[in-house]
Write a protein that holds these residues in place. Sequence first.
Motif, PDB file in Angstrom:
ATOM      1  N   GLY A 128       0.781  -1.234   0.000  1.00 10.58           N
ATOM      2  CA  GLY A 128       0.000   0.000   0.000  1.00 10.58           C
ATOM      3  C   GLY A 128       0.811   1.281   0.000  1.00 10.58           C
ATOM      4  N   CYS A 129       2.141   1.181  -0.014  1.00  8.86           N
ATOM      5  CA  CYS A 129       2.957   2.393   0.041  1.00  8.86           C
ATOM      6  C   CYS A 129       3.933   2.499  -1.122  1.00  8.86           C
ATOM      7  CB  CYS A 129       3.706   2.462   1.367  1.00  8.86           C
ATOM      8  SG  CYS A 129       2.590   2.605   2.773  1.00  8.86           S
ATOM      9  N   GLY A 130       3.779   1.636  -2.110  1.00  9.48           N
ATOM     10  CA  GLY A 130       4.668   1.694  -3.274  1.00  9.48           C
ATOM     11  C   GLY A 130       3.930   2.058  -4.544  1.00  9.48           C
ATOM     12  N   GLY A 131       2.682   2.545  -4.396  1.00  7.92           N
ATOM     13  CA  GLY A 131       1.875   2.855  -5.568  1.00  7.92           C
ATOM     14  C   GLY A 131       1.698   1.610  -6.414  1.00  7.92           C
ATOM     15  N   THR A 132       1.778   1.766  -7.736  1.00  8.46           N
ATOM     16  CA  THR A 132       1.703   0.605  -8.622  1.00  8.46           C
ATOM     17  C   THR A 132       3.099   0.088  -8.937  1.00  8.46           C
ATOM     18  OG1 THR A 132       1.847   1.959 -10.604  1.00  8.46           O
ATOM     19  CG2 THR A 132      -0.349   1.580  -9.729  1.00  8.46           C
ATOM     20  N   GLU A 165       5.501   4.534  -9.934  1.00  8.61           N
ATOM     21  CA  GLU A 165       5.825   5.809  -9.287  1.00  8.61           C
ATOM     22  C   GLU A 165       7.080   5.681  -8.435  1.00  8.61           C
ATOM     23  OE1 GLU A 165       2.958   4.119  -8.688  1.00  8.61           O
ATOM     24  OE2 GLU A 165       1.670   5.042 -10.200  1.00  8.61           O
ATOM     25  N   LEU A 166       7.223   4.517  -7.767  1.00 10.47           N
ATOM     26  CA  LEU A 166       8.383   4.323  -6.905  1.00 10.47           C
ATOM     27  C   LEU A 166       9.660   4.169  -7.727  1.00 10.47           C
ATOM     28  CD1 LEU A 166       9.157   4.076  -3.907  1.00 10.47           C
ATOM     29  CD2 LEU A 166       8.967   1.593  -4.143  1.00 10.47           C
ATOM     30  N   ALA A 167       9.512   3.707  -8.964  1.00 13.69           N
ATOM     31  CA  ALA A 167      10.684   3.422  -9.806  1.00 13.69           C
ATOM     32  C   ALA A 167      11.557   4.660 -10.015  1.00 13.69           C
ATOM     33  CB  ALA A 167      10.229   2.863 -11.147  1.00 13.69           C
ATOM     34  N   ARG A 202      -0.132  -3.198  -3.111  1.00 14.58           N
ATOM     35  CA  ARG A 202      -1.323  -2.914  -2.288  1.00 14.58           C
ATOM     36  C   ARG A 202      -2.222  -4.146  -2.372  1.00 14.58           C
ATOM     37  NH1 ARG A 202      -4.659   0.783  -6.607  1.00 14.58           N
ATOM     38  NH2 ARG A 202      -3.448   0.030  -8.364  1.00 14.58           N
ATOM     39  N   ARG A 232     -13.489   0.479  -5.288  1.00  9.85           N
ATOM     40  CA  ARG A 232     -13.343   1.912  -5.477  1.00  9.85           C
ATOM     41  C   ARG A 232     -12.621   2.571  -4.299  1.00  9.85           C
ATOM     42  NH1 ARG A 232     -15.862   5.627  -9.058  1.00  9.85           N
ATOM     43  NH2 ARG A 232     -16.344   7.614  -8.078  1.00  9.85           N
ATOM     44  N   ARG A 285      -8.944  10.575   2.703  1.00 14.63           N
ATOM     45  CA  ARG A 285      -8.578   9.204   3.017  1.00 14.63           C
ATOM     46  C   ARG A 285      -7.425   9.133   4.008  1.00 14.63           C
ATOM     47  NH1 ARG A 285      -8.325   6.024  -2.740  1.00 14.63           N
ATOM     48  NH2 ARG A 285     -10.566   5.730  -3.018  1.00 14.63           N
ATOM     49  N   ILE A 286      -6.699  10.208   4.139  1.00 10.13           N
ATOM     50  CA  ILE A 286      -5.516  10.181   4.986  1.00 10.13           C
ATOM     51  C   ILE A 286      -5.476  11.437   5.846  1.00 10.13           C
ATOM     52  CG2 ILE A 286      -2.977  10.275   4.950  1.00 10.13           C
ATOM     53  CD1 ILE A 286      -3.009   8.370   2.617  1.00 10.13           C
ATOM     54  N   VAL A 322      -8.041   4.318   3.196  1.00 12.13           N
ATOM     55  CA  VAL A 322      -8.018   4.194   1.735  1.00 12.13           C
ATOM     56  C   VAL A 322      -9.059   3.171   1.283  1.00 12.13           C
ATOM     57  CG1 VAL A 322      -6.583   3.479  -0.230  1.00 12.13           C
ATOM     58  CG2 VAL A 322      -5.621   4.946   1.542  1.00 12.13           C
ATOM     59  N   LEU A 380       4.766  -4.513 -15.395  1.00 15.20           N
ATOM     60  CA  LEU A 380       5.779  -3.467 -15.203  1.00 15.20           C
ATOM     61  C   LEU A 380       6.730  -3.833 -14.071  1.00 15.20           C
ATOM     62  CD1 LEU A 380       5.747   0.211 -15.496  1.00 15.20           C
ATOM     63  CD2 LEU A 380       6.157  -0.622 -13.179  1.00 15.20           C
ATOM     64  N   LEU A 408       6.082   7.707   2.022  1.00 15.97           N
ATOM     65  CA  LEU A 408       5.175   8.799   1.668  1.00 15.97           C
ATOM     66  C   LEU A 408       5.800  10.136   2.053  1.00 15.97           C
ATOM     67  CD1 LEU A 408       1.832   7.189   2.858  1.00 15.97           C
ATOM     68  CD2 LEU A 408       3.136   6.786   0.776  1.00 15.97           C
ATOM     69  N   CYS A 425       0.969  12.272  -0.146  1.00 16.55           N
ATOM     70  CA  CYS A 425       2.374  11.990  -0.460  1.00 16.55           C
ATOM     71  C   CYS A 425       2.832  12.752  -1.696  1.00 16.55           C
ATOM     72  CB  CYS A 425       2.617  10.491  -0.615  1.00 16.55           C
ATOM     73  SG  CYS A 425       2.010   9.756  -2.147  1.00 16.55           S
ATOM     74  N   THR A 480       3.324  11.785  -4.599  1.00 15.13           N
ATOM     75  CA  THR A 480       4.132  11.023  -5.540  1.00 15.13           C
ATOM     76  C   THR A 480       3.411   9.823  -6.155  1.00 15.13           C
ATOM     77  OG1 THR A 480       5.044   9.947  -3.584  1.00 15.13           O
ATOM     78  CG2 THR A 480       6.398  11.637  -4.606  1.00 15.13           C
ATOM     79  N   GLY A 481       2.164   9.601  -5.786  1.00 15.17           N
ATOM     80  CA  GLY A 481       1.427   8.482  -6.378  1.00 15.17           C
ATOM     81  C   GLY A 481       1.502   7.200  -5.573  1.00 15.17           C
ATOM     82  N   LEU A 482       2.139   7.247  -4.432  1.00 15.13           N
ATOM     83  CA  LEU A 482       2.369   6.015  -3.675  1.00 15.13           C
ATOM     84  C   LEU A 482       1.194   5.621  -2.784  1.00 15.13           C
ATOM     85  CD1 LEU A 482       6.115   6.570  -2.634  1.00 15.13           C
ATOM     86  CD2 LEU A 482       5.222   5.274  -4.567  1.00 15.13           C
ATOM     87  N   HIS A 490      -2.316   6.484  -2.770  1.00 19.17           N
ATOM     88  CA  HIS A 490      -3.720   6.406  -3.186  1.00 19.17           C
ATOM     89  C   HIS A 490      -4.649   7.184  -2.249  1.00 19.17           C
ATOM     90  CE1 HIS A 490      -2.102   3.076  -5.618  1.00 19.17           C
ATOM     91  NE2 HIS A 490      -3.062   3.411  -6.446  1.00 19.17           N
ATOM     92  N   LEU A 500     -11.965   6.399 -10.315  1.00 14.62           N
ATOM     93  CA  LEU A 500     -11.104   7.267  -9.522  1.00 14.62           C
ATOM     94  C   LEU A 500      -9.693   7.295 -10.097  1.00 14.62           C
ATOM     95  CD1 LEU A 500     -12.174   6.239  -5.902  1.00 14.62           C
ATOM     96  CD2 LEU A 500     -12.882   8.238  -7.213  1.00 14.62           C
ATOM     97  N   ARG A 544      -5.732   9.340  -9.414  1.00 15.57           N
ATOM     98  CA  ARG A 544      -4.999  10.026  -8.351  1.00 15.57           C
ATOM     99  C   ARG A 544      -4.680  11.448  -8.786  1.00 15.57           C
ATOM    100  NH1 ARG A 544      -0.473   5.553  -8.101  1.00 15.57           N
ATOM    101  NH2 ARG A 544      -1.311   5.307 -10.184  1.00 15.57           N
TER     102      ARG A 544
END
Lengths: 278, 271
Positions: free
Chosen positions: A19-23, A26-28, A41, A49, A55-56, A67, A84, A259, B229, B231-233, B235, B250, B252
Amino acid sequence: MSASTDAGRGFGPVMVASGCGGTGRELAAFADLAGLDFVTRSITLDPRRGGPSPRIAETPSGLVNAVGLDNPGLEHFLATELPLLVRAGARVFVSVAGATLGEYADLARRLSRAPGVGGLEVNLGAPDQVGQGLFEVREPFHAASVVAAVRREFPADLPVLAKLRPDLTRVVEGARGVLDAGATAVVIGNAVPASMPDGRPAGLTGPAIMPVALRCLAEVTAELGPVPLIGAGGITDAADARRFLDLGAMAVQIGTALLHDPTTVTRVRAALTREETR
Amino acid sequence: MADERDPLHVAGEVLATRKAGAYRLLTIAAPGIPQRFRAGNFVAVSVQGGRLARRSLWIHRVKEAGAFGPTLDVVVHPTGPGTTWLAGLPVGAAIEVTGPLGRPFALPREPVACVLVGEGHGAAPMFPLAERLRERGCAVSLVVSAPDESRLLSALEARRSARSVTVITGDGSVGVRGDVAGEIHGVLERTDADVVYAAGSHATLRAVAAAAEQRGAWSQVGLETPLPCGTGLCHGCPVPVISEDGVSRLVRACVDGPVVRGDRVDWEALA
């Protein structure tokens, strides 16, 4: 108790928490994904959805999040996100969450056929299982039956991690149960059940929960002896990671810190490597 | 996998700080980020003292010269603990910056008539955008608005970067008394706009998008949704958009936005 890992390789020592690396895409930009243990995640069979905004929310030394398992569902994940990560060379652990034991089994079966999946992580600690319609795993034997259902459907030579909530009253029993059910390692801990400022169920993560996660880890080690454990909870630097490793964890996961600083995984990984070679 | 379009996370330094009405303008050395900047990008900065969420700021200006190499300017509106900390940073302070982030404003291929609407500090990205558009031969009209004069960004500078400038304040302290929603139809009429760019509150963007739609103009809106964040991490910044197939889903705000097509936003669900 089995503790096999794929191709004889251990974990981490630094992994990206669910849940903290996006897809991954983004982290790449901030971390070399090659050779990195990346936990996605949580993926469910059908798209979800997720919760409404906000959410945060920020709390002292922590974030509370609601989330709500926002994810594109298994099909879409396999088609668009997994390739990817695999191409980038990450070892991909797919975090799975389901409403029934059958769903967990189905997820495991279909992921066992997906090329490039390096392992699974069973999310057994979502902070609002009931509200999200997830299989209720508050009782340790329920958590164990989820792991058993997943293990049956997933190749024996690939790891299945079980991520437990850092609940001190249940964590020892929980860890024993999931290990007996075939988990390769236990991840301790997950978000601590909390509330958004407006009262919606949420999970608290970040440095605020590190002492809780450490205590849970220490109790499990004290009761069960040297079992395969992965520590998580508020790690922001190598010294934090070292605390979990010193208490017996074989690896650590980094989540919320990404984050705040998306280079945290790179930084901590490099620092631990330097320590080892010194 | 990193390429030159990717954002960077760098150790920056505050080079200058000055008050601008209710805002604080920071000039930051953030090596590598200014070179990659396109109008509509933002930076996420880390706040110290146990605060984990990032603070996202529009990049207001990139200055090419200087002993530090190119620098960037951001506009800080101190409203909470994080932005107050940022606004109070002295010259020389270290600051962790990630950027440039987000999908920038798309530029038209043809030299068309453009209206740029900036509400409050949402005017920040409109100045570099105006420059890019003028370089392409577009006729640029600028609308800057704020509740009062103290939150009106660089109205003087606005006159330098656009053919016509409309200033709107809620209390009438400068320019027209009113709001964007009330004035935008008239502006679009007068300028015969083909493209409308806007940044500001959701309510204002919704009004701008609706007015553009009515006239058959394209609209691109820069959303000011809180980005935990940036940066997209995480959600944590969902924006409901309606895709070609009519289905609302949805995206981001930080990586699929902050600039999105105004006619695609499901404003009812965004609320």
